[in-house]
Design a protein around this motif. Structure first.
Motif, PDB file in Angstrom:
ATOM      1  N   LEU A   1       0.818  -1.208   0.000  1.00  0.00           N
ATOM      2  CA  LEU A   1       0.000   0.000   0.000  1.00  0.00           C
ATOM      3  C   LEU A   1       0.857   1.266   0.000  1.00  0.00           C
ATOM      4  N   THR A   2       1.848   1.322   0.869  1.00  0.00           N
ATOM      5  CA  THR A   2       2.681   2.533   0.891  1.00  0.00           C
ATOM      6  C   THR A   2       3.551   2.618  -0.362  1.00  0.00           C
ATOM      7  N   GLU A   3       3.889   1.472  -0.946  1.00  0.00           N
ATOM      8  CA  GLU A   3       4.580   1.518  -2.244  1.00  0.00           C
ATOM      9  C   GLU A   3       3.679   2.181  -3.277  1.00  0.00           C
ATOM     10  N   ALA A   4       2.389   1.848  -3.242  1.00  0.00           N
ATOM     11  CA  ALA A   4       1.445   2.455  -4.182  1.00  0.00           C
ATOM     12  C   ALA A   4       1.293   3.949  -3.915  1.00  0.00           C
ATOM     13  N   HIS A   5       1.247   4.334  -2.610  1.00  0.00           N
ATOM     14  CA  HIS A   5       1.170   5.763  -2.289  1.00  0.00           C
ATOM     15  C   HIS A   5       2.372   6.504  -2.885  1.00  0.00           C
TER      16      HIS A   5
ATOM     17  N   ILE B   1       3.251   8.012 -15.965  1.00  0.00           N
ATOM     18  CA  ILE B   1       2.055   7.184 -16.185  1.00  0.00           C
ATOM     19  C   ILE B   1       2.276   5.771 -15.646  1.00  0.00           C
ATOM     20  N   SER B   2       3.488   5.240 -15.821  1.00  0.00           N
ATOM     21  CA  SER B   2       3.787   3.897 -15.327  1.00  0.00           C
ATOM     22  C   SER B   2       3.635   3.826 -13.815  1.00  0.00           C
TER      23      SER B   2
ATOM     24  N   PRO C   1     -11.498   0.968  -2.393  1.00  0.00           N
ATOM     25  CA  PRO C   1     -12.203   1.850  -3.346  1.00  0.00           C
ATOM     26  C   PRO C   1     -11.762   3.313  -3.268  1.00  0.00           C
ATOM     27  N   GLU C   2     -11.607   3.840  -2.039  1.00  0.00           N
ATOM     28  CA  GLU C   2     -11.231   5.244  -1.926  1.00  0.00           C
ATOM     29  C   GLU C   2      -9.855   5.499  -2.532  1.00  0.00           C
ATOM     30  N   LEU C   3      -8.918   4.604  -2.277  1.00  0.00           N
ATOM     31  CA  LEU C   3      -7.575   4.763  -2.843  1.00  0.00           C
ATOM     32  C   LEU C   3      -7.603   4.593  -4.357  1.00  0.00           C
TER      33      LEU C   3
ATOM     34  N   SER D   1       0.333   2.154  -9.233  1.00  0.00           N
ATOM     35  CA  SER D   1      -0.354   2.541  -8.003  1.00  0.00           C
ATOM     36  C   SER D   1      -1.808   2.081  -8.036  1.00  0.00           C
ATOM     37  N   LEU D   2      -2.497   2.307  -9.150  1.00  0.00           N
ATOM     38  CA  LEU D   2      -3.888   1.877  -9.282  1.00  0.00           C
ATOM     39  C   LEU D   2      -4.013   0.363  -9.162  1.00  0.00           C
TER      40      LEU D   2
END
Length: 1018
Positions: A703-707, A727-728, A743-745, A733-734
């Motif tokens: 999750l924090t990697e995605a943030h 974009i990558s 869902p919120e993220l 992240s998505l």
């Protein structure tokens, strides 16, 4: 309708056609009626103006004929009516160019003392209204008085413009204009004074004094009078080498940084070196760079700071200072970071600071060009660290200090090196005498011994003097013996008797005099990862209260073991910090050192979280929940207090992140990233995001990697670079959020992807992401995210021509802002509503919304929206034919766009200003602006903006009959629109088809009627 009197008389009708007023009598009639606009002018006044004091018997009949002709020229006969008191010409506000001119001059003169940059734009627009001499070839007293008053106001405008240009630092640029004005008005003392100031502040002192002599000769010869007190005072200050200011003392008109640290105390000697530096300023070819080099502790910084304070008045445009930390335990300051600090000191907002080091250096050189500034680069490690920080103007002086000889700087930049040796025995004795008074004379032998024990280094001598003062009952001979014993017991830093050995011995001697608690605080300063600190952080490390920590720091300050810098912050000399770290390693166990560092980490993270709660309370739910700090914390209740703390600790917060474990690094990044984003510290935000990404991957925190990827991608997109990489990151992240079922993220990720795609002109793809963001967020999700996604979606809908749909969404966003009292974003929403109304042909609604948005943006400090509103209001003025007002608004908007630094806004505003110049009959100026916008859009990879710019340039070329150039630009625009699948492609195809069918002038005219840029550049 518009009445032109600032040149050949002309009436411009509402349809844009101009009608010259021919014949002397017609010009006189119109002039007298305009001079008394909206008032009844008796018949005898008009006949006397037309035919003199003795008109013939048919004067009334002939007047009637001339009135009839003037009514025909007006095209609106009811404008000129006749009543019992005479003829009355109805004129609406702003219809007479002379009235607009005088209003703009008043506005510009008022701005000159507060905002010279805006004043320049307003006054140039005022002067651009002039196209000749008002009421030439007329001898009517009433018109002569009006013409004389206008000529005087024109001269006032020129003076105010030159004064504002000088205040903005454009000295060289205005010298030519001032020289011409002085030649034309040789008795105008204010013009002579401005010319002297411009020459003097360009570094041309001898020419400035020659200008004074020429002014004096003219005044004495023509009037028999000496120059007034202002000119005489200017000459006196210039002869004395003192600063001169525009607009009087105490009114700096541009950012004048004063970054020098406080002058050093206990300074002695160095008269030869100070005189050598003085000599560099008084030479015919002033040195741009001087390098003060020498060993550690020899007093390089003290000399540089003492000399800088001594000559600061010779640099009236400001003094810049940076400690480059070249030889301390910290990482040396990177050139791009030092440049960022300089640019902020020179008045640039964070978002306006370029990201590339070379671009920052170029912007810095531009801002200081021809300004008399002093730049002090302290504690440099290498030539490579210094070179990007050097100004390019000979009016500036750069002073560099370093332990390195900086041979490359001497060879390539022609730097003058001042090699600083240890103090002479006499200078060392003077330093001790100043500190110890009669004790030095009473014990000359012991004094000499102390001087030798201290290796004649100022730092060691000052510490020794403080020790002697603390022991007034002891003789200096005893202190010298103690120092000799201590020096012999220490390991030598250098086998060849390096002077560092003496410094280390003095440190040790001084350290032994400290109480236990103070000594521990000193050791802990060697463990602090940052550069400077405050009592709260020291208290956290030591496990004390801030009051006890502050007392310990005061003792260290008196002992010269720590320096106090601005804002109640402390920092030890780099040699002292290294010594403190050595002591900590030798004295405190590993567990104790680790515990102190952990307390500091906890303090910084907890306090940063509290500060962010005050700065962005609406996002507190998204930040990590960290334990509150158990000790006493700095006051952070208000937004301003919290922001000041974050600004002061920014470097420490970034540095401390490298010393904690992965969890700490991630929490710190999650806590402060929004502060960096709001402040425009984008370099720091990228560094923080990369660090968080690395640590998250190391511990497997998806999750924090995605943030981190989301922030990194959005920041790269905002900077207009590495679009594919951006974009990558956003897509990864998505994907992570989808896998986690958040869902919120997912909504946040879709919103970010939409922004990145819109920036590249992919409006349909961006719209898809915004719609998905709203769907994922849902009706119960955070309102801030719903508002952001809604506003962003409107940008796509507007570009796709779906105005009614966009309008509904924007009204929903407005309701959200009003419900939650969010005035900042309400101004943005209203600006968007105004633009939509304009596109839909609702001009009055657009003007009303834009005016309200402008007021709210100025109230909340939202400068980007302020620029958007000014740009749109300019478009609305252009569409109703008020080209002068449109030019003024667009010029002001362009100045704001440059200050804020947003590439998209800069391109769009340049396009609108170009279109207004074209509409006002200035095609050359329009094409220059379009060329600049093409370069900007290409560099930033803003494809839709690039297409808009080519379309605008094509319309101007077509209007000039340059059909080949017009077709070339339209083909380029078409290619971009088609690649982006935008509806503007259809309009360009139609124009190209019309151009192909056109044959000769008729076809060119048909193309010319299209508004330059059309809808695509709005």
């Amino acid at each position: 309708m518009e009445f032109v009197v600032l040149g050949p008389a002309e009436i411009r009708r509402a349809d844009g056609r101009g009608e010259p007023v021919t014949g002397r009598l017609q010009r006189v009639l119109l002039g007298v009626l305009l001079a008394r606009a909206n008032q009844a002018v008796p018949v005898d006044v008009l006949t006397e103006a037309l035919w003199g004091e003795r008109p013939d018997a048919r004067a009334g009949q002939r007047l009637h004929l001339h009135v009839h002709r003037l009514r025909g020229t007006l095209g609106e006969p009811d404008r000129l009516s006749f009543g019992p008191d005479g003829y009355r010409l109805r004129v609406l506000p702003g219809e007479v160019d002379a009235e607009r001119f005088e209003a703009r001059v008043g506005e510009g003169v008022d701005l000159a003392g507060r905002d010279p940059r805006r004043a320049v734009g307003v006054l140039r627009q005022a002067l651009a209204l002039w196209h000749g001499v008002p009421f030439a070839e007329t001898d009517v007293p009433a018109l002569g008085d009006w013409a004389h008053r206008l000529a005087e106001r024109r001269l006032v405008a020129h003076e105010a413009l030159c004064e504002a240009e000088v205040a903005c630092g454009a000295y060289a640029a205005v010298i030519g204009e001032l020289t011409g004005l002085v030649r034309e008005h040789p008795l105008r003392e204010r013009l002579h004074g401005l010319l002297m100031i411009a020459l003097y502040r360009s570094g041309r002192q001898s020419e400035a004094l020659a200008a004074y002599r020429e002014a004096r000769e003219t005044l004495v010869e023509e009037l028999g009078l000496e120059p007034g007190p202002e000119l005489r005072e200017l000459e006196r200050r210039m002869l004395a080498g003192e600063p001169v200011n525009v607009g009087g003392e105490g009114q700096p008109q541009v950012a004048v940084p004063a970054q020098l640290p406080g002058d050093v105390t206990g300074f002695a000697g160095r008269e030869a070196e100070l005189a050598e530096l003085d000599g560099l300023l008084s030479g015919t070819g002033p040195a741009v760079v001087s390098a003060v080099t020498g060993t550690a502790g020899v007093g390089k910084t003290a000399l540089a700071v003492r000399w800088a304070h001594r000559v600061r008045e010779r640099f009236p445009d400001g003094q810049l200072y940076v400690d480059l930390r070249g030889y301390g335990p910290d990482q040396p300051v990177a050139p791009e970071d030092a440049l960022g600090g300089f640019l902020r000191g020179l008045g640039l907002d964070g978002a306006a600071i370029p990201q590339d080091t070379a671009e920052r250096a170029a912007r810095f050189r531009t801002l200081v060009d021809r300004r008399r500034m002093l730049v002090v680069l302290d504690n440099a490690r290498s030539v490579e660290q210094v070179r990007p920080l050097l100004p390019g103007s000979p009016a500036c002086f750069a002073l560099v200090t370093s332990r390195d000889a900086l041979a490359g700087l001497v060879a390539r930049e022609g730097a003058h090196r001042v090699s600083l040796e240890r103090l002479s025995r006499g200078e060392a004795r003077d330093l001790l005498r100043e500190a110890l008074g009669a004790r030095v004379a009473a014990e000359p032998a012991a004094t000499d011994a102390l001087i030798e024990r201290c290796a004649r280094l100022p730092l060691a001598l000052r510490i020794t003097a403080e020790l002697a003062r603390s022991r007034p009952a002891s003789c200096l001979a005893d202190l010298a013996h103690e120092l000799a014993d201590q020096q012999g017991s220490l390991d030598l830093l250098d086998a060849d008797g390096d002077p560092h050995t003496a410094v280390r011995a003095v440190f040790s001697w001084s350290y032994r005099r400290l109480g236990q608690d103070v000594a521990r605080v000193f050791r802990l300063l060697g463990l602090h990862p940052g550069h400077d600190t405050d009592a709260y952080a020291v208290a956290a490390m030591a496990g004390l209260g801030p009051r006890e920590a502050r007392r310990a720091l005061t003792v260290l300050l008196r002992a010269h073991l720590v320096d106090q810098v601005s804002g109640g912050r402390y920092q030890p000399h780099d040699l002292l910090r290294a010594y403190a770290a050595e002591l900590a390693a030798a004295t405190d166990g590993a567990a104790a050192r680790e515990a102190a560092l952990n307390r500091l980490l906890d303090f910084y993270l907890s306090t940063a979280s509290a500060a962010m709660d005050a700065v962005t309370p609406y996002e507190s739910y998204r930040r990590p929940k960290v334990p509150a700090w158990g000790g006493e914390a700095p006051p952070l209740a208000s937004h301003d207090h919290a922001l000041r703390w974050l600004d002061a600790e920014r470097d420490n917060l970034l540095e401390i992140g490298r010393h904690g474990d992965a969890a700490f690094t991630i929490d710190m990044a999650e806590t402060i990233w929004r502060y960096l984003d709001i402040g425009g510290y984008l370099d720091e935000l990228i560094t923080l995001s990369v660090r968080e990404l690395r640590e998250s991957r190391a511990v497997g925190n998806l999750l924090t990697e995605a943030h981190a990827r989301g922030r990194l991608g959005l920041t790269l997109s905002r900077l207009g670079r590495d679009h594919e990489e951006a974009i990558s990151h956003l897509q990864q992240s998505l994907t992570a959020y989808e896998q986690a079922g958040e869902p919120e993220l997912q909504a946040i990720a879709h919103n970010n992807l939409g922004i990145a795609n819109v920036r590249r002109g992919k409006l349909s793809k961006g719209l898809d992401h915004f719609e998905l963001a709203l769907a994922r967020n849902g009706p119960t999700g955070p309102w801030t995210l719903r508002r952001a996604a809604t506003v962003n979606m409107v940008v796509s809908l507007k570009g796709l021509g779906r105005y009614e749909e966009a309008l509904g969404h924007m009204e929903n966003a407005l309701e959200l802002c009003r419900r939650h009292g969010d005035e900042t974003n309400e101004s943005n929403v209203r600006a968007g509503l105004a633009e939509l109304c304009a596109l839909m042909g609702r001009g009055e609604q657009a003007r009303e919304q834009a005016t309200r948005a402008l007021a709210m943006a100025r109230k909340t400090g939202y400068r980007g929206v302020e620029g958007d509103c000014l740009r749109l209001l300019g478009v609305l003025c252009r569409e109703r034919g008020d080209h002068e007002q449109a030019l003024a608004l667009h010029q002001e908007a362009l100045t704001l766009a440059h200050d804020v630094g947003d590439a998209g806004s800069l391109i769009e505003t340049s396009n609108e200003l170009a279109a207004t110049h074209a509409a006002a009959g200035h095609p050359a100026a329009a094409l220059r602006l379009y060329d600049e916008a093409v370069a900007l859009a290409t560099e930033a990879d803003q494809r839709k903006s690039l297409a808009d710019t080519h379309a605008g340039a094509a319309a101007v070329h077509a209007g000039l009959g340059a059909h080949d150039e017009a077709r070339a630009h339209w083909h380029l625009a078409l290619g971009h629109y088609e690649a982006l699948d935008l509806p503007q492609a259809a309009d360009v195809r139609a124009r190209l088809a019309a151009a192909e069918r056109a044959d000769g002038a008729d076809g060119a005219d048909g193309v010319e009627r299209a508004e330059p840029g059309g809808e695509v550049s709005r």
